[in-house]
Design a protein around this motif. Structure first.
Motif, PDB file in Angstrom:
ATOM      1  N   LEU A   1      64.593  52.321  56.384  1.00  0.00           N
ATOM      2  CA  LEU A   1      65.682  52.407  55.426  1.00  0.00           C
ATOM      3  C   LEU A   1      66.161  51.011  55.043  1.00  0.00           C
ATOM      4  N   LEU A   2      66.344  50.158  56.041  1.00  0.00           N
ATOM      5  CA  LEU A   2      66.824  48.807  55.756  1.00  0.00           C
ATOM      6  C   LEU A   2      65.865  48.063  54.834  1.00  0.00           C
ATOM      7  N   SER A   3      64.567  48.183  55.094  1.00  0.00           N
ATOM      8  CA  SER A   3      63.651  47.424  54.252  1.00  0.00           C
ATOM      9  C   SER A   3      63.577  48.046  52.862  1.00  0.00           C
ATOM     10  N   GLU A   4      63.729  49.370  52.771  1.00  0.00           N
ATOM     11  CA  GLU A   4      63.794  50.008  51.441  1.00  0.00           C
ATOM     12  C   GLU A   4      65.011  49.525  50.661  1.00  0.00           C
ATOM     13  N   ILE A   5      66.142  49.409  51.361  1.00  0.00           N
ATOM     14  CA  ILE A   5      67.369  48.940  50.698  1.00  0.00           C
ATOM     15  C   ILE A   5      67.183  47.509  50.194  1.00  0.00           C
ATOM     16  N   THR A   6      66.595  46.656  51.042  1.00  0.00           N
ATOM     17  CA  THR A   6      66.380  45.270  50.636  1.00  0.00           C
ATOM     18  C   THR A   6      65.525  45.205  49.378  1.00  0.00           C
ATOM     19  N   LYS A   7      64.428  45.977  49.393  1.00  0.00           N
ATOM     20  CA  LYS A   7      63.537  45.965  48.234  1.00  0.00           C
ATOM     21  C   LYS A   7      64.233  46.494  46.982  1.00  0.00           C
ATOM     22  N   GLN A   8      64.875  47.665  47.124  1.00  0.00           N
ATOM     23  CA  GLN A   8      65.505  48.286  45.963  1.00  0.00           C
ATOM     24  C   GLN A   8      66.658  47.425  45.451  1.00  0.00           C
TER      25      GLN A   8
ATOM     26  N   LYS B   1      70.709  42.046  35.722  1.00  0.00           N
ATOM     27  CA  LYS B   1      70.809  40.854  34.868  1.00  0.00           C
ATOM     28  C   LYS B   1      70.421  41.179  33.424  1.00  0.00           C
ATOM     29  N   VAL B   2      69.320  41.936  33.282  1.00  0.00           N
ATOM     30  CA  VAL B   2      68.867  42.315  31.948  1.00  0.00           C
ATOM     31  C   VAL B   2      69.885  43.247  31.293  1.00  0.00           C
ATOM     32  N   ALA B   3      70.348  44.218  32.066  1.00  0.00           N
ATOM     33  CA  ALA B   3      71.315  45.185  31.549  1.00  0.00           C
ATOM     34  C   ALA B   3      72.579  44.476  31.080  1.00  0.00           C
ATOM     35  N   LYS B   4      73.030  43.512  31.872  1.00  0.00           N
ATOM     36  CA  LYS B   4      74.260  42.813  31.542  1.00  0.00           C
ATOM     37  C   LYS B   4      74.094  42.027  30.246  1.00  0.00           C
ATOM     38  N   LYS B   5      72.926  41.426  30.076  1.00  0.00           N
ATOM     39  CA  LYS B   5      72.674  40.667  28.847  1.00  0.00           C
ATOM     40  C   LYS B   5      72.705  41.572  27.628  1.00  0.00           C
ATOM     41  N   SER B   6      72.176  42.797  27.821  1.00  0.00           N
ATOM     42  CA  SER B   6      72.132  43.691  26.660  1.00  0.00           C
ATOM     43  C   SER B   6      73.328  44.645  26.650  1.00  0.00           C
ATOM     44  N   ASN B   7      74.295  44.428  27.577  1.00  0.00           N
ATOM     45  CA  ASN B   7      75.514  45.250  27.625  1.00  0.00           C
ATOM     46  C   ASN B   7      75.238  46.745  27.719  1.00  0.00           C
ATOM     47  N   ASP B   8      74.168  47.115  28.388  1.00  0.00           N
ATOM     48  CA  ASP B   8      73.780  48.522  28.396  1.00  0.00           C
ATOM     49  C   ASP B   8      73.352  48.969  29.786  1.00  0.00           C
ATOM     50  N   ILE B   9      74.134  49.869  30.374  1.00  0.00           N
ATOM     51  CA  ILE B   9      73.820  50.334  31.724  1.00  0.00           C
ATOM     52  C   ILE B   9      72.525  51.147  31.760  1.00  0.00           C
ATOM     53  N   GLY B  10      72.113  51.661  30.598  1.00  0.00           N
ATOM     54  CA  GLY B  10      70.873  52.435  30.502  1.00  0.00           C
ATOM     55  C   GLY B  10      69.676  51.697  31.107  1.00  0.00           C
ATOM     56  N   VAL B  11      69.662  50.385  30.940  1.00  0.00           N
ATOM     57  CA  VAL B  11      68.552  49.568  31.425  1.00  0.00           C
ATOM     58  C   VAL B  11      68.392  49.650  32.946  1.00  0.00           C
ATOM     59  N   VAL B  12      69.513  49.764  33.645  1.00  0.00           N
ATOM     60  CA  VAL B  12      69.486  49.671  35.108  1.00  0.00           C
ATOM     61  C   VAL B  12      69.755  51.009  35.789  1.00  0.00           C
ATOM     62  N   VAL B  13      70.083  52.036  34.987  1.00  0.00           N
ATOM     63  CA  VAL B  13      70.647  53.243  35.593  1.00  0.00           C
ATOM     64  C   VAL B  13      69.716  53.930  36.610  1.00  0.00           C
ATOM     65  N   ASP B  14      68.420  53.940  36.346  1.00  0.00           N
ATOM     66  CA  ASP B  14      67.510  54.590  37.298  1.00  0.00           C
ATOM     67  C   ASP B  14      67.480  53.849  38.641  1.00  0.00           C
ATOM     68  N   ASP B  15      67.369  52.503  38.552  1.00  0.00           N
ATOM     69  CA  ASP B  15      67.360  51.729  39.788  1.00  0.00           C
ATOM     70  C   ASP B  15      68.719  51.785  40.498  1.00  0.00           C
ATOM     71  N   PHE B  16      69.770  51.845  39.706  1.00  0.00           N
ATOM     72  CA  PHE B  16      71.121  51.946  40.237  1.00  0.00           C
ATOM     73  C   PHE B  16      71.244  53.240  41.054  1.00  0.00           C
ATOM     74  N   GLU B  17      70.701  54.295  40.514  1.00  0.00           N
ATOM     75  CA  GLU B  17      70.755  55.588  41.197  1.00  0.00           C
ATOM     76  C   GLU B  17      69.948  55.553  42.501  1.00  0.00           C
ATOM     77  N   LYS B  18      68.746  54.944  42.426  1.00  0.00           N
ATOM     78  CA  LYS B  18      67.931  54.838  43.636  1.00  0.00           C
ATOM     79  C   LYS B  18      68.665  54.052  44.715  1.00  0.00           C
ATOM     80  N   LEU B  19      69.261  52.942  44.300  1.00  0.00           N
ATOM     81  CA  LEU B  19      69.956  52.098  45.270  1.00  0.00           C
ATOM     82  C   LEU B  19      71.145  52.842  45.871  1.00  0.00           C
ATOM     83  N   PHE B  20      71.895  53.552  44.992  1.00  0.00           N
ATOM     84  CA  PHE B  20      73.038  54.293  45.516  1.00  0.00           C
ATOM     85  C   PHE B  20      72.594  55.360  46.510  1.00  0.00           C
ATOM     86  N   ASN B  21      71.511  56.053  46.186  1.00  0.00           N
ATOM     87  CA  ASN B  21      71.035  57.084  47.116  1.00  0.00           C
ATOM     88  C   ASN B  21      70.653  56.494  48.476  1.00  0.00           C
TER      89      ASN B  21
END
Lengths: 499, 499
Positions: free
Chosen positions: B99-106, B115-135
């Motif tokens: 779990l710890l190494s998965e968290i580090t990677k994710q 960083k990309v999402a913030k530049k384009s002001n759009d959470i859509g860019v990061v939302v899938d990874d955001f969800e994975k990380l939150f899970n």
């Protein structure tokens, strides 16, 4: 079946990783980022990292792995890596732990006393501690001589650091060239004080000196900033190069006299381009991490002198001065500037020595070391012998110990059997230079236009990328086709100085 | 017989030493000393240090030592240190490594996408990874809740970081004060644009801003240079304080808007004086190394606001501006300047928020975290709920995700269950402030003359020097004689804003 060899290389990472981390900590100290009161804890941090390495060196696991690897079939390249580890392993495992910790303690004490002695220009302040430290170093050399089965402790010490060199062959080369150096210093010695007044006046502020440093770094393709950077330039009291990782080699500069800045920047850049142009596939291997002092200083002195004091470099530098800075340079011709940079002007200082005097500085230190290790003289006589030799070889009066035997920290900080490398480097470098010039005849015209790419490529291919594949004297034979011969250094100086 | 306890403490050094070394490596990265291409090897160096620590946490030796110590007679102080280690040990030993190494990677992936999402002001860019990380974070919290036997995973996560706090008590305090904050923002909201034009014009160059930073550092007795230095000030993109050793606590500043520089310098100095004024005899002990986010942020926000935005501080600062810099300040009165610094001006930005809006920023984040962990909402709804809450609590329209949910890296970098600390810190700080003002009635007149020594002494004695001796809410009771009560924060704001 290379599994055991792979295990060995993996284990080896546990030795080089903490060492690269220590480098970051040293860089932090040298560049004054560390708060003064943080020194105590910093020494604990460094001690921790050393202990982690020492744990691996003395582990059953390493012993077992080495034993297993020794019994497998290795190709020549693997064998070289194995041997480099084995060589260090034998010493690290067999030295008495007590001796090492005594040396560390006595070195710290001597170091502190040296600072006081240097301020008061009197070796008397440090002489007792100096003697204690030397005696410990002698014990250290004696233990190494037993472990490595090399009779003479001084030779054993040199050979352990600088594979293939020893008291005898270094003496031989030094003795062969010494008379020529002494004669040349006498003949050319002149200070031309008035002739170079215009050049000497050049007074750049720190920002301008930084721009000079950047200009030279660009010439040597050293990337110190931006997305592709693999280096960094910072300020220190004593310039040095610190390798914090295979893509993180940092140089340091002491701003002040612009001509010293140029020369020490070239020296440190020599170290940096060496480290950064190794074969990157070998980054985790001993061939890229073990290196001899002579190889290291050969490359840095080559860059500082053979390139950085060449007519072509001086031409390029002068034209940059004329373009960028001061109208003072309008009248200066490139031959005048070149003469100024290559002035033969013997003095007590090694760091600022011209190329001819430099050899004698090193020979004096090497001779004193050899006399000490062979018990022909005592520590308390060193200062007097130092001064006599300066008078005899360089025709220079040493005013006091501060500008004499105390000028460098090296001896007061366990760097015995190291100085020879700077001048062995010069001798070897001159022979390489001859080969290089035969193969790259337009290197000087390229340099005049600020393009060193072909030269750097040549050196990367012939030297840097081979790492520690061969002991330095063997490497020289492969590169130039013959054994080290001091005639090349003579020839180099004769040409340069129009003797 | 304390031998076993001493063994434990000695073993503990092998955990804190590598951690202090990592801090130096992070400082090196944050302040841009590390060449860009050196990042890969740096991550290996950091990984090495983490592995060394993890080896100790999971070693038989630590397990055995803890078992033995548990069976000896410890005094209360020893027991506290033992418990702090034990608490961390249980989690570090029982979390699944995978779990710890998965968290580090994710986390690294999500970080980059952020960083990309913030530049384009759009959470859509990061939302899938955001969800994975939150899970993964939720799994992490769930494992901790099992290990620590605390039912609710969100509460377990908070309590593990911030001993004694949980979803329930934090909610209680936040809900008690929320209506007051909403009401106050509505009532006082005004931008006074024209009134402060003269002050807003203040435009100091970087050197002048550095002098301001030094001036404030001197006020807080933070020694950043010279022989007695225990700190260092450098530039970064995002200000933070980095502890590289007990006598080596470095702050960082982002120069730009001078009022932001003042406020963030105060914040970081709060962290630094906290760390530097711990009881130095305890430096090797858990009480000085484990600390709660709420305690840390309480002290930094106290320094930033209770002191650094006080009328007295503003008075002192203004008189320094008048003396040192620009004639522009001749006409500005101290009450005008104080009003400007304490303007209620709700916006989408947490970092630049006034003291009243600030609480609502934190409450919004805390509420969203709790909803997510309790599965009342989904990650893909976060942006919309964020914007609704900003409208409802602060009366502010969020223009895009960049100034909304994407404004901080925290959530996209595993900082869940952390934000509450900033505002719990404010609540606790106000109660402490009341006690302090009762005991040191002349702190403000002292500050006007640039003397904070009595105040710093008081805080050192009552807070800093006690380290993690007590969970933060218990520490508060010892210091103020009563449980946390939000009335003090209300009172503080009412007085300050003349409500």
């Amino acid at each position: 079946m290379d599994q055991e060899y792979d295990n060995l290389i993996e284990l080896y990472q546990e030795i080089i990783l903490p060492s690269s981390i220590s480098s970051v900590l040293y860089w932090d100290m040298e560049t004054n980022k560390l708060p003064k009161m943080g020194v105590n804890y910093r020494s604990r941090q460094l001690g921790y990292l050393t202990k982690q390495q020492q744990k691996i060196w003395t582990s059953d696991k390493l012993r077992e792995t080495l034993r297993k690897v020794e019994n497998t079939n290795l190709n020549d390249f693997q064998k070289r890596n194995f041997n480099l580890i084995k060589r260090a392993y034998e010493v690290k495992n067999n030295l008495s732990e007590n001796l090492l910790s005594e040396i560390t303690k006595q070195s710290a004490l001597t170091n502190e006393k040296w600072k006081v002695a240097k301020k008061s220009n009197d070796i008397g302040v440090v002489v007792d501690d100096f003697e204690k430290l030397f005696n410990l170093q002698k014990k250290y050399a004696t233990e190494i001589s037993k472990i490595r089965e090399i009779k003479d402790p001084f030779s054993a010490l040199i050979d352990y650091r600088d594979e293939g060199l020893n008291g005898v062959n270094v003496s031989k080369y030094f003795n062969e060239i010494k008379p020529f150096l002494i004669k040349t210093v006498k003949k050319k010695k002149d200070n031309y004080d008035n002739r170079f007044n215009n050049i000497k006046k050049l007074d750049l502020n720190k920002e301008e000196q930084k721009r000079i440093t950047h200009l030279i770094s660009d010439l040597f393709e050293y990337r110190y900033s931006g997305k592709a950077s693999r280096g960094n330039i910072d300020e220190v009291e004593h310039p040095l190069t610190i390798t914090c990782g295979p893509d993180d080699v940092r140089i340091t500069v002491k701003f002040g006299n612009v001509f010293n800045v140029i020369s020490s920047t070239n020296h440190e850049l020599g170290h940096a381009i060496h480290k950064l142009n190794k074969n990157e596939k070998w980054n985790n291997l001993p061939v890229n991490n073990f290196g001899s002092p002579t190889q290291a200083e050969m490359i840095s002195r080559y860059t500082e002198n053979k390139i950085g004091k060449s007519f072509a470099f001086n031409d390029w530098m002068l034209s940059n001065f004329k373009n960028r800075f001061s109208s003072k340079f309008d009248e200066i011709t490139s031959s005048e500037y070149n003469d100024f940079i290559n002035l033969i002007s013997p003095s007590t200082s090694r760091m600022n020595a011209d190329e001819v005097s430099y050899g004698l500085h090193i020979i004096i230190r090497f001779e004193i070391e050899r006399l000490l290790f062979n018990e022909k003289i005592m520590i308390k006589e060193v200062s007097q012998i130092w001064n006599e030799k300066y008078e005899k070889y360089l025709g220079v009066q040493v005013g006091n110990d501060g500008e004499g035997v105390l000028q460098d920290l090296h001896w007061f900080n366990t760097y015995w059997g190291y100085f020879h490398g700077y001048f062995m480097g010069d001798l070897i470098g001159s022979q390489i230079h001859y080969t290089m010039e035969n193969e790259l005849q337009d290197w000087e015209s390229d340099l005049r236009t600020g393009d060193l790419s072909k030269l750097l490529k040549w050196q990367s291919k012939k030297i840097y990328s081979l790492g520690a594949s061969y002991p330095i004297l063997d490497h020289l034979v492969r590169l130039t086709g013959e054994n080290l011969n001091v005639k090349y250094h003579k020839k180099y100086l004769e040409n340069k100085l129009k003797l």
